[in-house]
Design an enzyme around this catalytic site. Structure first.
Site, PDB file in Angstrom:
ATOM      1  N   LEU A  16       0.649  -1.181   0.145  1.00 36.66           N
ATOM      2  CA  LEU A  16       0.035   0.026   0.038  1.00 36.66           C
ATOM      3  C   LEU A  16       0.995   1.045   0.127  1.00 36.66           C
ATOM      4  CD1 LEU A  16      -2.729   1.503   0.558  1.00 36.66           C
ATOM      5  CD2 LEU A  16      -2.629   0.979   3.002  1.00 36.66           C
ATOM      6  N   SER A 109       4.313   3.052  13.008  1.00 38.07           N
ATOM      7  CA  SER A 109       2.918   2.969  12.752  1.00 38.07           C
ATOM      8  C   SER A 109       2.265   3.916  14.117  1.00 38.07           C
ATOM      9  CB  SER A 109       2.220   1.790  12.942  1.00 38.07           C
ATOM     10  OG  SER A 109       1.069   1.564  13.243  1.00 38.07           O
ATOM     11  N   SER A 110       1.041   4.326  13.926  1.00 35.02           N
ATOM     12  CA  SER A 110       0.425   4.952  15.243  1.00 35.02           C
ATOM     13  C   SER A 110       0.236   4.069  16.166  1.00 35.02           C
ATOM     14  CB  SER A 110      -1.008   5.454  14.606  1.00 35.02           C
ATOM     15  OG  SER A 110      -1.949   4.453  14.136  1.00 35.02           O
ATOM     16  N   CYS A 111       0.312   2.838  15.962  1.00 32.62           N
ATOM     17  CA  CYS A 111      -0.118   1.984  17.299  1.00 32.62           C
ATOM     18  C   CYS A 111       1.226   1.702  18.203  1.00 32.62           C
ATOM     19  CB  CYS A 111      -0.290   0.577  16.722  1.00 32.62           C
ATOM     20  SG  CYS A 111       1.039  -0.498  15.884  1.00 32.62           S
ATOM     21  N   TYR A 138       3.303  -6.001  17.330  1.00 31.51           N
ATOM     22  CA  TYR A 138       3.819  -4.977  16.224  1.00 31.51           C
ATOM     23  C   TYR A 138       4.253  -3.888  16.616  1.00 31.51           C
ATOM     24  CZ  TYR A 138       2.718  -2.496  11.855  1.00 31.51           C
ATOM     25  OH  TYR A 138       2.909  -1.861  10.494  1.00 31.51           O
ATOM     26  N   LYS A 142       8.059  -2.078  15.892  1.00 29.68           N
ATOM     27  CA  LYS A 142       8.157  -0.629  15.190  1.00 29.68           C
ATOM     28  C   LYS A 142       8.794   0.529  16.228  1.00 29.68           C
ATOM     29  CE  LYS A 142       6.193  -1.234  11.175  1.00 29.68           C
ATOM     30  NZ  LYS A 142       7.205  -1.148  10.158  1.00 29.68           N
ATOM     31  N   HIS A 181      -7.129  -4.492   7.117  1.00 32.24           N
ATOM     32  CA  HIS A 181      -7.499  -3.257   7.933  1.00 32.24           C
ATOM     33  C   HIS A 181      -9.101  -2.858   7.906  1.00 32.24           C
ATOM     34  CE1 HIS A 181      -3.322  -2.571   8.224  1.00 32.24           C
ATOM     35  NE2 HIS A 181      -3.468  -2.333   9.548  1.00 32.24           N
TER      36      HIS A 181
END
Ligand code: GFB
Length: 313
Positions: A16, A109-111, A138, A142, A181
């Site tokens: 993506l 990532s925002s997580c 995950y 990151k 997602h």
């Protein structure tokens, strides 16, 4: 900074974000873009990655390759998400250092932020609280990537920068209903329900969590913008600064796809983080802002899916 003939390696070019970065680089006049499929280069193999960097000698690297997935895949394949992502990023970041890559961008990532951190999420909230359990492996990977880039910069004087995107969507997304997602999953569900005259579409969870969505071409624009302008140990949130409830998202996709039936909320599925709205003021201060509004982006994503849905049967 990258010049038109700089040798640029985009790791994860079919995904993506990676495919959007390649499109952006091509449209910006960069002529030497290096890409390798998984079959051509196994990024989890230390020796293969070292050999690739030794032979090809890229000058700039966008590290957009990762094992990614939605809330369910992250929650089930916990060891895979942690191990595979650590392998990929450790190999590429170490190789970039060993082979004197001029600049590398690591995509996080925002997580990475604590589950219950104040909203909107500021970069300084990193490591101030417990993570969301469904994607903790995950997120840990990151966070390790961010720290590895920063540590190479401080110890060896490298120029490795990190960016933290919000939830992304767009062409070449993963539309598999078990591992994807929410955005691609609901697009596929609503299109299928309309085409098959089904009476309901099942939405996971309560519909109350809030999520922010950034179109992949905007993400790629921000990545090239930062690669050309920023060096240092601060990382950047990349997002729109606006979020919607999952229910509102579903209703918008329903309107765009023309599905006439009912929404059913499956509360046996996890909601995950209640909210993860990014504070994007650090990036805004550099002069960047997104250009694709959510509804327009969803229309683009739905059209892309309709033109490519044979790939996902
Ligand atoms: O996008 P998503 O899978 O991941 O789920 P996260 C977002 C919200 O949408 C959750 C709900 O509350 C889901 O329960 N949802 C509703 C659905 N219907 C669906 C559906 O059909 N499929 C999916 N997948 N969700 C991810 C992290 O968290 O965010 C990743 O797991 C990554 O590691 C990504 O960080 C950016 O937004 O909750």
């Amino acid at each position: 900074m990258m010049k038109p003939d700089s040798k640029i390696f985009v790791a994860g070019h079919r995904g993506l974000v990676g495919s959007a970065i390649v499109r952006k680089l091509q449209s910006s006049g960069f002529t030497t873009i290096l890409t390798k499929t998984r079959a051509e280069l196994d990024l989890t193999s230390y020796s293969d990655v070292m050999a690739f960097f030794s032979t090809e000698k890229p000058e700039f690297v966008f590290l957009a390759a990762a094992k990614v997935g939605g809330i369910q895949a992250n929650n089930i394949y916990r060891a895979d998400f942690l191990l595979e992502n650590l392998k990929i990023q450790n190999n590429v970041i170490e190789a970039a250092w060993k082979h004197q890559v001029k600049k590398l961008m690591f995509l996080g990532s925002s997580c990475i932020y604590p589950k219950l951190a104040p909203q909107p999420l500021k970069e300084e909230y990193l490591l101030t609280g417990l993570l969301e359990p469904t994607n903790e492996p995950y997120a840990i990977a990151k966070i390790a990537g961010i720290k590895l880039c920063e540590s190479f910069n401080r110890q060896y004087g490298t120029d490795f920068i990190s960016v933290m995107p919000t939830n992304l969507y767009g062409p070449n997304d993963n539309f598999d209903l078990n591992s994807s997602h929410v955005m691609p999953a609901l697009i596929r569900k609503f299109v299928s329900a309309r085409e098959n005259n089904e009476s309901t579409v099942t939405v996971w969870g309560s519909g109350t969590p809030m999520r922010e969505f950034l179109y992949s071409d905007d993400m790629a624009d921000a990545c090239v913008f930062l690669m050309q302008r920023y060096s240092g140990n601060e990382f950047f949130n990349i997002g729109t600064g606006q979020d919607v409830t999952i229910r509102e998202l579903a209703e918008t996709i329903q309107k765009i796809t023309g599905f006439q039936g009912e929404l059913v909320f499956d509360k046996t599925k996890p909601d995950g983080t209640p909210r993860k709205l990014m504070d994007v003021s650090r990036l805004k201060a550099l002069g960047w802002s997104p250009s694709v509004p959510l509804e327009e982006g969803i229309r683009l994503a739905v059209n892309w899916y309709l033109q490519n849905q044979a790939r996902f049967k």
